[in-house]
Enzyme design. Structure first.
Site, PDB file in Angstrom:
ATOM      1  CE1 TYR A  33      41.023  33.808  -6.600  1.00  0.00           C
ATOM      2  CE2 TYR A  33      40.438  35.813  -7.751  1.00  0.00           C
ATOM      3  CZ  TYR A  33      41.203  35.160  -6.816  1.00  0.00           C
ATOM      4  OH  TYR A  33      42.143  35.858  -6.107  1.00  0.00           O
ATOM      5  CE  LYS A 147      43.266  35.210  -9.970  1.00  0.00           C
ATOM      6  NZ  LYS A 147      43.653  35.979  -8.791  1.00  0.00           N
ATOM      7  CD  GLU A 180      51.456  36.230  -3.723  1.00  0.00           C
ATOM      8  OE1 GLU A 180      51.341  36.667  -4.881  1.00  0.00           O
ATOM      9  OE2 GLU A 180      51.066  35.102  -3.377  1.00  0.00           O
ATOM     10  CG  LEU A 204      48.282  34.076  -8.482  1.00  0.00           C
ATOM     11  CD1 LEU A 204      47.440  32.835  -8.220  1.00  0.00           C
ATOM     12  CD2 LEU A 204      47.401  35.263  -8.743  1.00  0.00           C
TER      13      LEU A 204
HETATM   14  N1  PMP Z   1      49.060  37.622  -5.909  1.00  0.00           N
HETATM   15  C1  PMP Z   1      47.856  37.376  -5.362  1.00  0.00           C
HETATM   16  C2  PMP Z   1      47.786  36.670  -4.056  1.00  0.00           C
HETATM   17  C3  PMP Z   1      46.677  37.797  -6.015  1.00  0.00           C
HETATM   18  O1  PMP Z   1      45.482  37.527  -5.481  1.00  0.00           O
HETATM   19  C4  PMP Z   1      46.786  38.509  -7.240  1.00  0.00           C
HETATM   20  C5  PMP Z   1      45.558  38.998  -7.954  1.00  0.00           C
HETATM   21  N2  PMP Z   1      44.667  38.004  -8.251  1.00  0.00           N
HETATM   22  C6  PMP Z   1      48.070  38.751  -7.760  1.00  0.00           C
HETATM   23  C7  PMP Z   1      49.177  38.294  -7.078  1.00  0.00           C
HETATM   24  C8  PMP Z   1      48.249  39.513  -9.046  1.00  0.00           C
HETATM   25  O2  PMP Z   1      47.824  38.766 -10.134  1.00  0.00           O
HETATM   26  P1  PMP Z   1      47.367  39.458 -11.480  1.00  0.00           P
HETATM   27  O3  PMP Z   1      48.490  40.342 -11.927  1.00  0.00           O
HETATM   28  O4  PMP Z   1      47.141  38.329 -12.399  1.00  0.00           O
HETATM   29  O5  PMP Z   1      46.135  40.234 -11.186  1.00  0.00           O
END
Ligand code: PMP
Length: 286
Positions: A33, A147, A180, A204
């Site tokens: 996603y 993701k 994170e 991620l």
């Molecule tokens: N880490 C995780 C586990 C996430 O789910 C997300 C958001 N999808 C992020 C970091 C931040 O990613 P982004 O800045 O691309 O929204």
């Protein structure tokens, strides 16, 4: 400003979007996603989101979808919904097939689903005062860089945070490495510079994380990408989460103790202001 869904080429009201029960996303979490947001009628960082989507699909050996087709589908949905501050959720599964762990035969079409809705903004008070978080053991798998929709450990950790009366949970590995948030990346500040977890399969690769890295390069703020543990987290001057909807959100308390002064810190504030400037530049572009 209708909320809409897109399913395999057709746009419809969200309640009418139905996926067969044997969709592999439903049976196995075999789906990837993205979540893209717009500001003032302009999508923010669409190309980096498409890059990451392609990478996620590649890592799982999905048949590639033409990038132009995916982009056109997103832009068409965005144009039809006319929601200036929209969040587009996009999910692609390996398709529909009788339940079997092995991948389905070549030629099984992927299922491409999206929704578009107004973004639910974070309360201004949370931004002014900073959020609270708890640390939790990271129970996720070894490929958090892909993701996928397999988010049960993230859901469990978020629920644990809410039940503890705080905003979010921070994943810490069994060995004590701080990873994170449940849907965001984490930076800490110490003596005027930043530290964040390196890009490994354990986190991620956030798009906002990269925007923050770019901002720091332009602003002359040093960022160390390296592992750090709970004690460094506890003694940080500042900590902030980054994400598409989270943007840059200061953490004022972690595990019941104040982070630094317990107020939103100067580096987090400055970087958030720079992010808002970039968003403003995008919104005012033709
Ligand atoms: N880490 C995780 C586990 C996430 O789910 C997300 C958001 N999808 C992020 C970091 C931040 O990613 P982004 O800045 O691309 O929204």
């Amino acid at each position: 400003m209708p909320e809409l869904a897109y399913l395999n080429g057709k746009i419809m009201p969200i309640a009418e979007a139905m996926v067969p029960a044997e969709d592999r996303g439903y049976n196995f979490g075999d789906a990837v996603y993205e979540y893209v947001a717009s500001y003032n009628g302009k999508l923010f960082c669409l190309e980096p989101h498409l890059d990451r989507l392609e990478r996620s699909m590649g890592e799982l050996a999905f048949v590639p979808l033409p990038r132009d087709m995916v982009r056109d589908a997103i832009l068409d949905l965005f144009a039809k919904a006319l929601i200036p501050r929209a969040g587009i959720y996009l999910q692609i599964s390996r398709g529909v097939a009788p339940r079997d762990h092995a991948y389905p035969p070549a030629g099984t079409p992927l299922q491409f689903f999206m929704t578009i809705r107004p973004v639910r903004e974070k309360p201004p008070e949370l931004r002014e005062k900073g959020a609270s978080a708890i640390t939790v053991t990271d129970l996720r798998w070894g490929r958090c860089d892909i993701k996928t929709v397999q988010l049960l450990p993230n859901c469990m950790a978020k629920q644990q945070a809410l039940e503890a009366g705080v905003f979010d949970a921070i994943f810490v590995s069994a060995e004590g490495v701080v990873r994170e948030g449940t849907s965001s990346n984490l930076f800490i500040a110490k003596n005027g510079h930043l530290i964040t977890h390196p890009l490994t399969p354990q986190i991620l690769p956030g798009i906002t994380r990269q925007v923050v890295m770019d901002i720091c390069r332009d602003e002359g703020i040093t960022v160390e990408e390296r592992y750090y543990d709970r004690s460094e987290l506890a003694s940080a001057d500042e900590a902030f989460l980054t994400g598409t909807v989270t943007e840059v959100l200061a953490l004022a308390r972690i595990d019941g103790r104040p982070v630094g002064s317990g107020a939103v810190g100067p580096l987090g504030k400055r970087i958030y202001r720079c992010l808002l400037d970039r968003i403003k530049d995008l919104s005012s572009a033709p």
